[in-house]
Design a protein around this motif. Structure first.
Motif, PDB file in Angstrom:
ATOM      1  N   ILE A  32     -21.590  14.094 -18.493  1.00  0.00           N
ATOM      2  CA  ILE A  32     -21.540  12.752 -18.778  1.00  0.00           C
ATOM      3  C   ILE A  32     -20.722  12.477 -20.033  1.00  0.00           C
ATOM      4  CG2 ILE A  32     -22.423  10.293 -19.547  1.00  0.00           C
ATOM      5  CD1 ILE A  32     -22.751  10.937 -16.436  1.00  0.00           C
ATOM      6  N   HIS A  33     -21.207  13.510 -21.176  1.00  0.00           N
ATOM      7  CA  HIS A  33     -20.616  13.466 -22.281  1.00  0.00           C
ATOM      8  C   HIS A  33     -18.957  14.136 -22.078  1.00  0.00           C
ATOM      9  CE1 HIS A  33     -19.756  15.477 -26.450  1.00  0.00           C
ATOM     10  NE2 HIS A  33     -20.153  14.172 -26.631  1.00  0.00           N
ATOM     11  N   ARG A  34     -18.854  15.252 -21.460  1.00  0.00           N
ATOM     12  CA  ARG A  34     -17.556  15.427 -21.286  1.00  0.00           C
ATOM     13  C   ARG A  34     -16.697  14.237 -20.620  1.00  0.00           C
ATOM     14  NH1 ARG A  34     -17.250  20.377 -17.349  1.00  0.00           N
ATOM     15  NH2 ARG A  34     -18.363  19.035 -15.783  1.00  0.00           N
ATOM     16  N   LEU A  35     -17.069  13.559 -19.698  1.00  0.00           N
ATOM     17  CA  LEU A  35     -16.412  12.618 -18.850  1.00  0.00           C
ATOM     18  C   LEU A  35     -15.882  11.531 -19.792  1.00  0.00           C
ATOM     19  CD1 LEU A  35     -15.349  10.947 -16.199  1.00  0.00           C
ATOM     20  CD2 LEU A  35     -17.558   9.911 -16.482  1.00  0.00           C
ATOM     21  N   ALA A  36     -16.993  11.150 -20.672  1.00  0.00           N
ATOM     22  CA  ALA A  36     -16.715  10.188 -21.909  1.00  0.00           C
ATOM     23  C   ALA A  36     -15.687  10.503 -22.849  1.00  0.00           C
ATOM     24  CB  ALA A  36     -18.044   9.746 -22.424  1.00  0.00           C
ATOM     25  N   LEU A  37     -15.669  11.873 -23.274  1.00  0.00           N
ATOM     26  CA  LEU A  37     -14.976  12.300 -24.317  1.00  0.00           C
ATOM     27  C   LEU A  37     -13.545  12.300 -23.800  1.00  0.00           C
ATOM     28  CD1 LEU A  37     -15.258  13.502 -27.092  1.00  0.00           C
ATOM     29  CD2 LEU A  37     -15.887  16.010 -26.396  1.00  0.00           C
ATOM     30  N   LYS A  38     -13.247  12.771 -22.690  1.00  0.00           N
ATOM     31  CA  LYS A  38     -11.951  12.892 -21.989  1.00  0.00           C
ATOM     32  C   LYS A  38     -11.465  11.544 -21.497  1.00  0.00           C
ATOM     33  CE  LYS A  38     -12.012  17.560 -20.380  1.00  0.00           C
ATOM     34  NZ  LYS A  38     -11.153  18.220 -21.508  1.00  0.00           N
ATOM     35  N   MET A  39     -12.464  10.568 -21.410  1.00  0.00           N
ATOM     36  CA  MET A  39     -11.906   9.244 -20.920  1.00  0.00           C
ATOM     37  C   MET A  39     -11.454   8.630 -22.309  1.00  0.00           C
ATOM     38  SD  MET A  39     -11.424   7.538 -18.609  1.00  0.00           S
ATOM     39  CE  MET A  39     -10.770   5.715 -18.221  1.00  0.00           C
ATOM     40  N   LEU A  40     -12.252   8.731 -23.587  1.00  0.00           N
ATOM     41  CA  LEU A  40     -12.173   7.953 -24.665  1.00  0.00           C
ATOM     42  C   LEU A  40     -11.333   8.580 -25.761  1.00  0.00           C
ATOM     43  CD1 LEU A  40     -15.592   6.312 -24.354  1.00  0.00           C
ATOM     44  CD2 LEU A  40     -13.667   5.138 -24.075  1.00  0.00           C
ATOM     45  N   ALA A  41     -11.492   9.822 -25.709  1.00  0.00           N
ATOM     46  CA  ALA A  41     -10.834  11.053 -26.875  1.00  0.00           C
ATOM     47  C   ALA A  41     -11.750  10.722 -28.149  1.00  0.00           C
ATOM     48  CB  ALA A  41      -9.490  10.533 -27.036  1.00  0.00           C
ATOM     49  N   HIS A  42     -12.268   9.691 -28.549  1.00  0.00           N
ATOM     50  CA  HIS A  42     -13.033   9.757 -29.971  1.00  0.00           C
ATOM     51  C   HIS A  42     -14.443  10.204 -29.792  1.00  0.00           C
ATOM     52  CE1 HIS A  42      -9.453   7.986 -31.806  1.00  0.00           C
ATOM     53  NE2 HIS A  42      -9.499   7.081 -30.777  1.00  0.00           N
ATOM     54  N   PRO A  43     -15.068  11.066 -30.379  1.00  0.00           N
ATOM     55  CA  PRO A  43     -16.182  11.771 -30.358  1.00  0.00           C
ATOM     56  C   PRO A  43     -17.445  10.538 -30.532  1.00  0.00           C
ATOM     57  CG  PRO A  43     -15.047  13.200 -31.838  1.00  0.00           C
ATOM     58  CD  PRO A  43     -14.182  11.849 -31.407  1.00  0.00           C
ATOM     59  N   GLN A  44     -17.249   9.465 -31.328  1.00  0.00           N
ATOM     60  CA  GLN A  44     -18.104   8.616 -31.640  1.00  0.00           C
ATOM     61  C   GLN A  44     -18.081   7.503 -30.499  1.00  0.00           C
ATOM     62  OE1 GLN A  44     -20.618   8.393 -34.062  1.00  0.00           O
ATOM     63  NE2 GLN A  44     -21.302   6.939 -32.483  1.00  0.00           N
ATOM     64  N   ASP A  45     -17.077   7.350 -29.893  1.00  0.00           N
ATOM     65  CA  ASP A  45     -17.119   6.450 -28.605  1.00  0.00           C
ATOM     66  C   ASP A  45     -17.718   7.200 -27.591  1.00  0.00           C
ATOM     67  OD1 ASP A  45     -15.645   4.468 -30.019  1.00  0.00           O
ATOM     68  OD2 ASP A  45     -13.717   5.195 -29.029  1.00  0.00           O
ATOM     69  N   ALA A  46     -17.674   8.468 -27.200  1.00  0.00           N
ATOM     70  CA  ALA A  46     -17.965   9.159 -26.153  1.00  0.00           C
ATOM     71  C   ALA A  46     -19.549   9.359 -26.347  1.00  0.00           C
ATOM     72  CB  ALA A  46     -17.447  10.711 -26.298  1.00  0.00           C
ATOM     73  N   GLU A  47     -20.089   9.389 -27.741  1.00  0.00           N
ATOM     74  CA  GLU A  47     -21.401   9.498 -27.902  1.00  0.00           C
ATOM     75  C   GLU A  47     -22.044   8.094 -27.462  1.00  0.00           C
ATOM     76  OE1 GLU A  47     -22.672  10.999 -31.750  1.00  0.00           O
ATOM     77  OE2 GLU A  47     -24.809  10.657 -31.317  1.00  0.00           O
ATOM     78  N   ASP A  48     -21.464   7.028 -27.914  1.00  0.00           N
ATOM     79  CA  ASP A  48     -21.989   5.805 -27.548  1.00  0.00           C
ATOM     80  C   ASP A  48     -22.068   5.537 -26.104  1.00  0.00           C
ATOM     81  OD1 ASP A  48     -22.110   5.145 -30.255  1.00  0.00           O
ATOM     82  OD2 ASP A  48     -20.048   3.906 -30.261  1.00  0.00           O
ATOM     83  N   VAL A  49     -21.135   6.279 -25.170  1.00  0.00           N
ATOM     84  CA  VAL A  49     -21.110   5.911 -24.049  1.00  0.00           C
ATOM     85  C   VAL A  49     -22.091   6.660 -23.309  1.00  0.00           C
ATOM     86  CG1 VAL A  49     -19.863   6.572 -21.946  1.00  0.00           C
ATOM     87  CG2 VAL A  49     -18.621   5.285 -23.731  1.00  0.00           C
ATOM     88  N   LEU A  50     -22.587   7.964 -23.866  1.00  0.00           N
ATOM     89  CA  LEU A  50     -23.490   8.923 -23.454  1.00  0.00           C
ATOM     90  C   LEU A  50     -24.872   8.252 -23.667  1.00  0.00           C
ATOM     91  CD1 LEU A  50     -24.369  11.822 -22.289  1.00  0.00           C
ATOM     92  CD2 LEU A  50     -24.422  12.293 -25.186  1.00  0.00           C
ATOM     93  N   GLN A  51     -25.100   7.622 -24.864  1.00  0.00           N
ATOM     94  CA  GLN A  51     -26.284   7.191 -25.066  1.00  0.00           C
ATOM     95  C   GLN A  51     -26.651   5.774 -24.133  1.00  0.00           C
ATOM     96  OE1 GLN A  51     -27.261   6.129 -29.169  1.00  0.00           O
ATOM     97  NE2 GLN A  51     -27.208   8.350 -29.632  1.00  0.00           N
ATOM     98  N   ASN A  52     -25.553   4.652 -23.952  1.00  0.00           N
ATOM     99  CA  ASN A  52     -25.751   3.750 -23.415  1.00  0.00           C
ATOM    100  C   ASN A  52     -25.888   3.937 -21.786  1.00  0.00           C
ATOM    101  OD1 ASN A  52     -25.538   2.267 -25.576  1.00  0.00           O
ATOM    102  ND2 ASN A  52     -23.303   1.819 -25.076  1.00  0.00           N
ATOM    103  N   THR A  53     -25.138   5.070 -21.491  1.00  0.00           N
ATOM    104  CA  THR A  53     -25.556   5.611 -19.918  1.00  0.00           C
ATOM    105  C   THR A  53     -26.992   6.024 -19.779  1.00  0.00           C
ATOM    106  OG1 THR A  53     -23.178   6.389 -19.740  1.00  0.00           O
ATOM    107  CG2 THR A  53     -24.625   7.175 -18.138  1.00  0.00           C
TER     108      THR A  53
END
Lengths: 200, 85
Positions: A32-53
């Motif tokens: 899930i983190h990898r998907l978010a990181l590649k979708m959004l590019a910004h580590p903080q955004d990816a972490e937010d998506v990871l937590q919210n998921t």
């Protein structure tokens, strides 16, 4: 994400078993983190998506009916979170750009015809090349990017990708083809230059 | 594309994903292979498309772990600190 190796018990999750939920987080947080990181590019955004998921999964797990697999369900939450974040950050993005099949009539004829396949593997996968692979993904429109990531990076089937994104299999195939061809063109421009340099 | 009837290249393009994924029917596969053997441009497109997908598959597995600090914050957000190994 393979459920055969992790064997998470949906029944236990529905009962509110915290240990089982922790096992689910452990098994699926990487993809899930990898998907978010590649979708959004910004580590903080990816972490937010990871937590919210996982917060949403925790909130709604009792209502999970098992019509799709657990991984598809999690990817679905993550994909929605990522797309919503993009909408919030760029409200000027036309709805059609995120919506279904707006560019179905788009001409996607290949533009780059350099034959870079002969480049040696170590040259195709240098750290610079890897960064270029990620950059090419980020250049894709969101609705092509998410299909490509789910299918070719996360390894979902066409049917699972369709379930995750509420798309028909035909729509998934169309977007996947466009995404792949755009990436091929993008990488062709980069590797074509490398090829030219070798021939000098 | 090059010096031949381009209409076939177009129709080939639509089946390309299924072809490289190995999910295309035998008859269409044979059509593509016949065409590609005669059309240099389409052969390059097929080969480089296959390589593009291969490179992404190769690098996908390398990025599957969550950085430790991110993992810790995730477990805390979910009140699962006691399961942090």
């Amino acid at each position: 994400m393979s459920e055969t190796t992790t064997e998470i018990s949906v029944e236990a999750l529905r009962r509110g078993d915290r240990a089982e939920f922790a096992r689910m987080v452990e098994a699926y947080s990487g993809p899930i983190h990898r998907l978010a990181l590649k979708m959004l590019a910004h580590p903080q955004d990816a972490e937010d998506v990871l937590q919210n998921t996982f917060l949403k999964a925790l909130q709604h797990i009792r209502g999970f009916e098992g019509r799709s697999s657990l991984s598809t369900w999690l990817y679905r939450i993550a994909a929605n979170e990522a797309l919503m974040l993009i909408r919030r950050q760029r409200p000027e993005t036309p709805l059609a750009d995120l919506g279904p099949d707006a560019d179905d009539n788009e001409d996607f004829a290949p533009a780059n015809l350099s034959d870079w396949c002969c480049l040696p593997e170590q040259e195709l996968l240098t750290s610079e090349s890897r960064a270029r692979l990620d950059q090419a993904i980020r250049r894709l429109p969101e609705k092509l990017r998410i299909v490509f990531l789910l299918r070719d990076i996360e390894g979902l089937s066409i049917a699972e990708t369709g379930q995750t994104l509420d798309l028909s299999e035909t729509a998934v195939k169309t977007r996947l083809l466009r995404a792949r061809l755009r990436l091929r063109d993008d990488l062709g421009a980069y590797y074509g230059e490398r090829l030219g340099e070798r021939k000098k | 594309m090059s010096e031949h009837d381009h209409s076939q290249c177009r129709s080939l393009l639509a089946s390309l994903s299924d072809y490289v994924d190995g999910t295309l029917g035998d008859e269409l596969c044979a059509d593509i292979e016949r065409h590609v053997s005669e059309c240099r441009d389409c052969r390059v497109v097929v080969d480089t498309l296959r390589k593009t997908i291969y490179l992404y598959h190769e690098t996908a597995a390398e990025n599957a772990s969550v950085p430790e600090v991110v993992r810790e914050r995730l477990y805390r957000a979910l009140n699962l600190e006691d399961y942090l190994a």
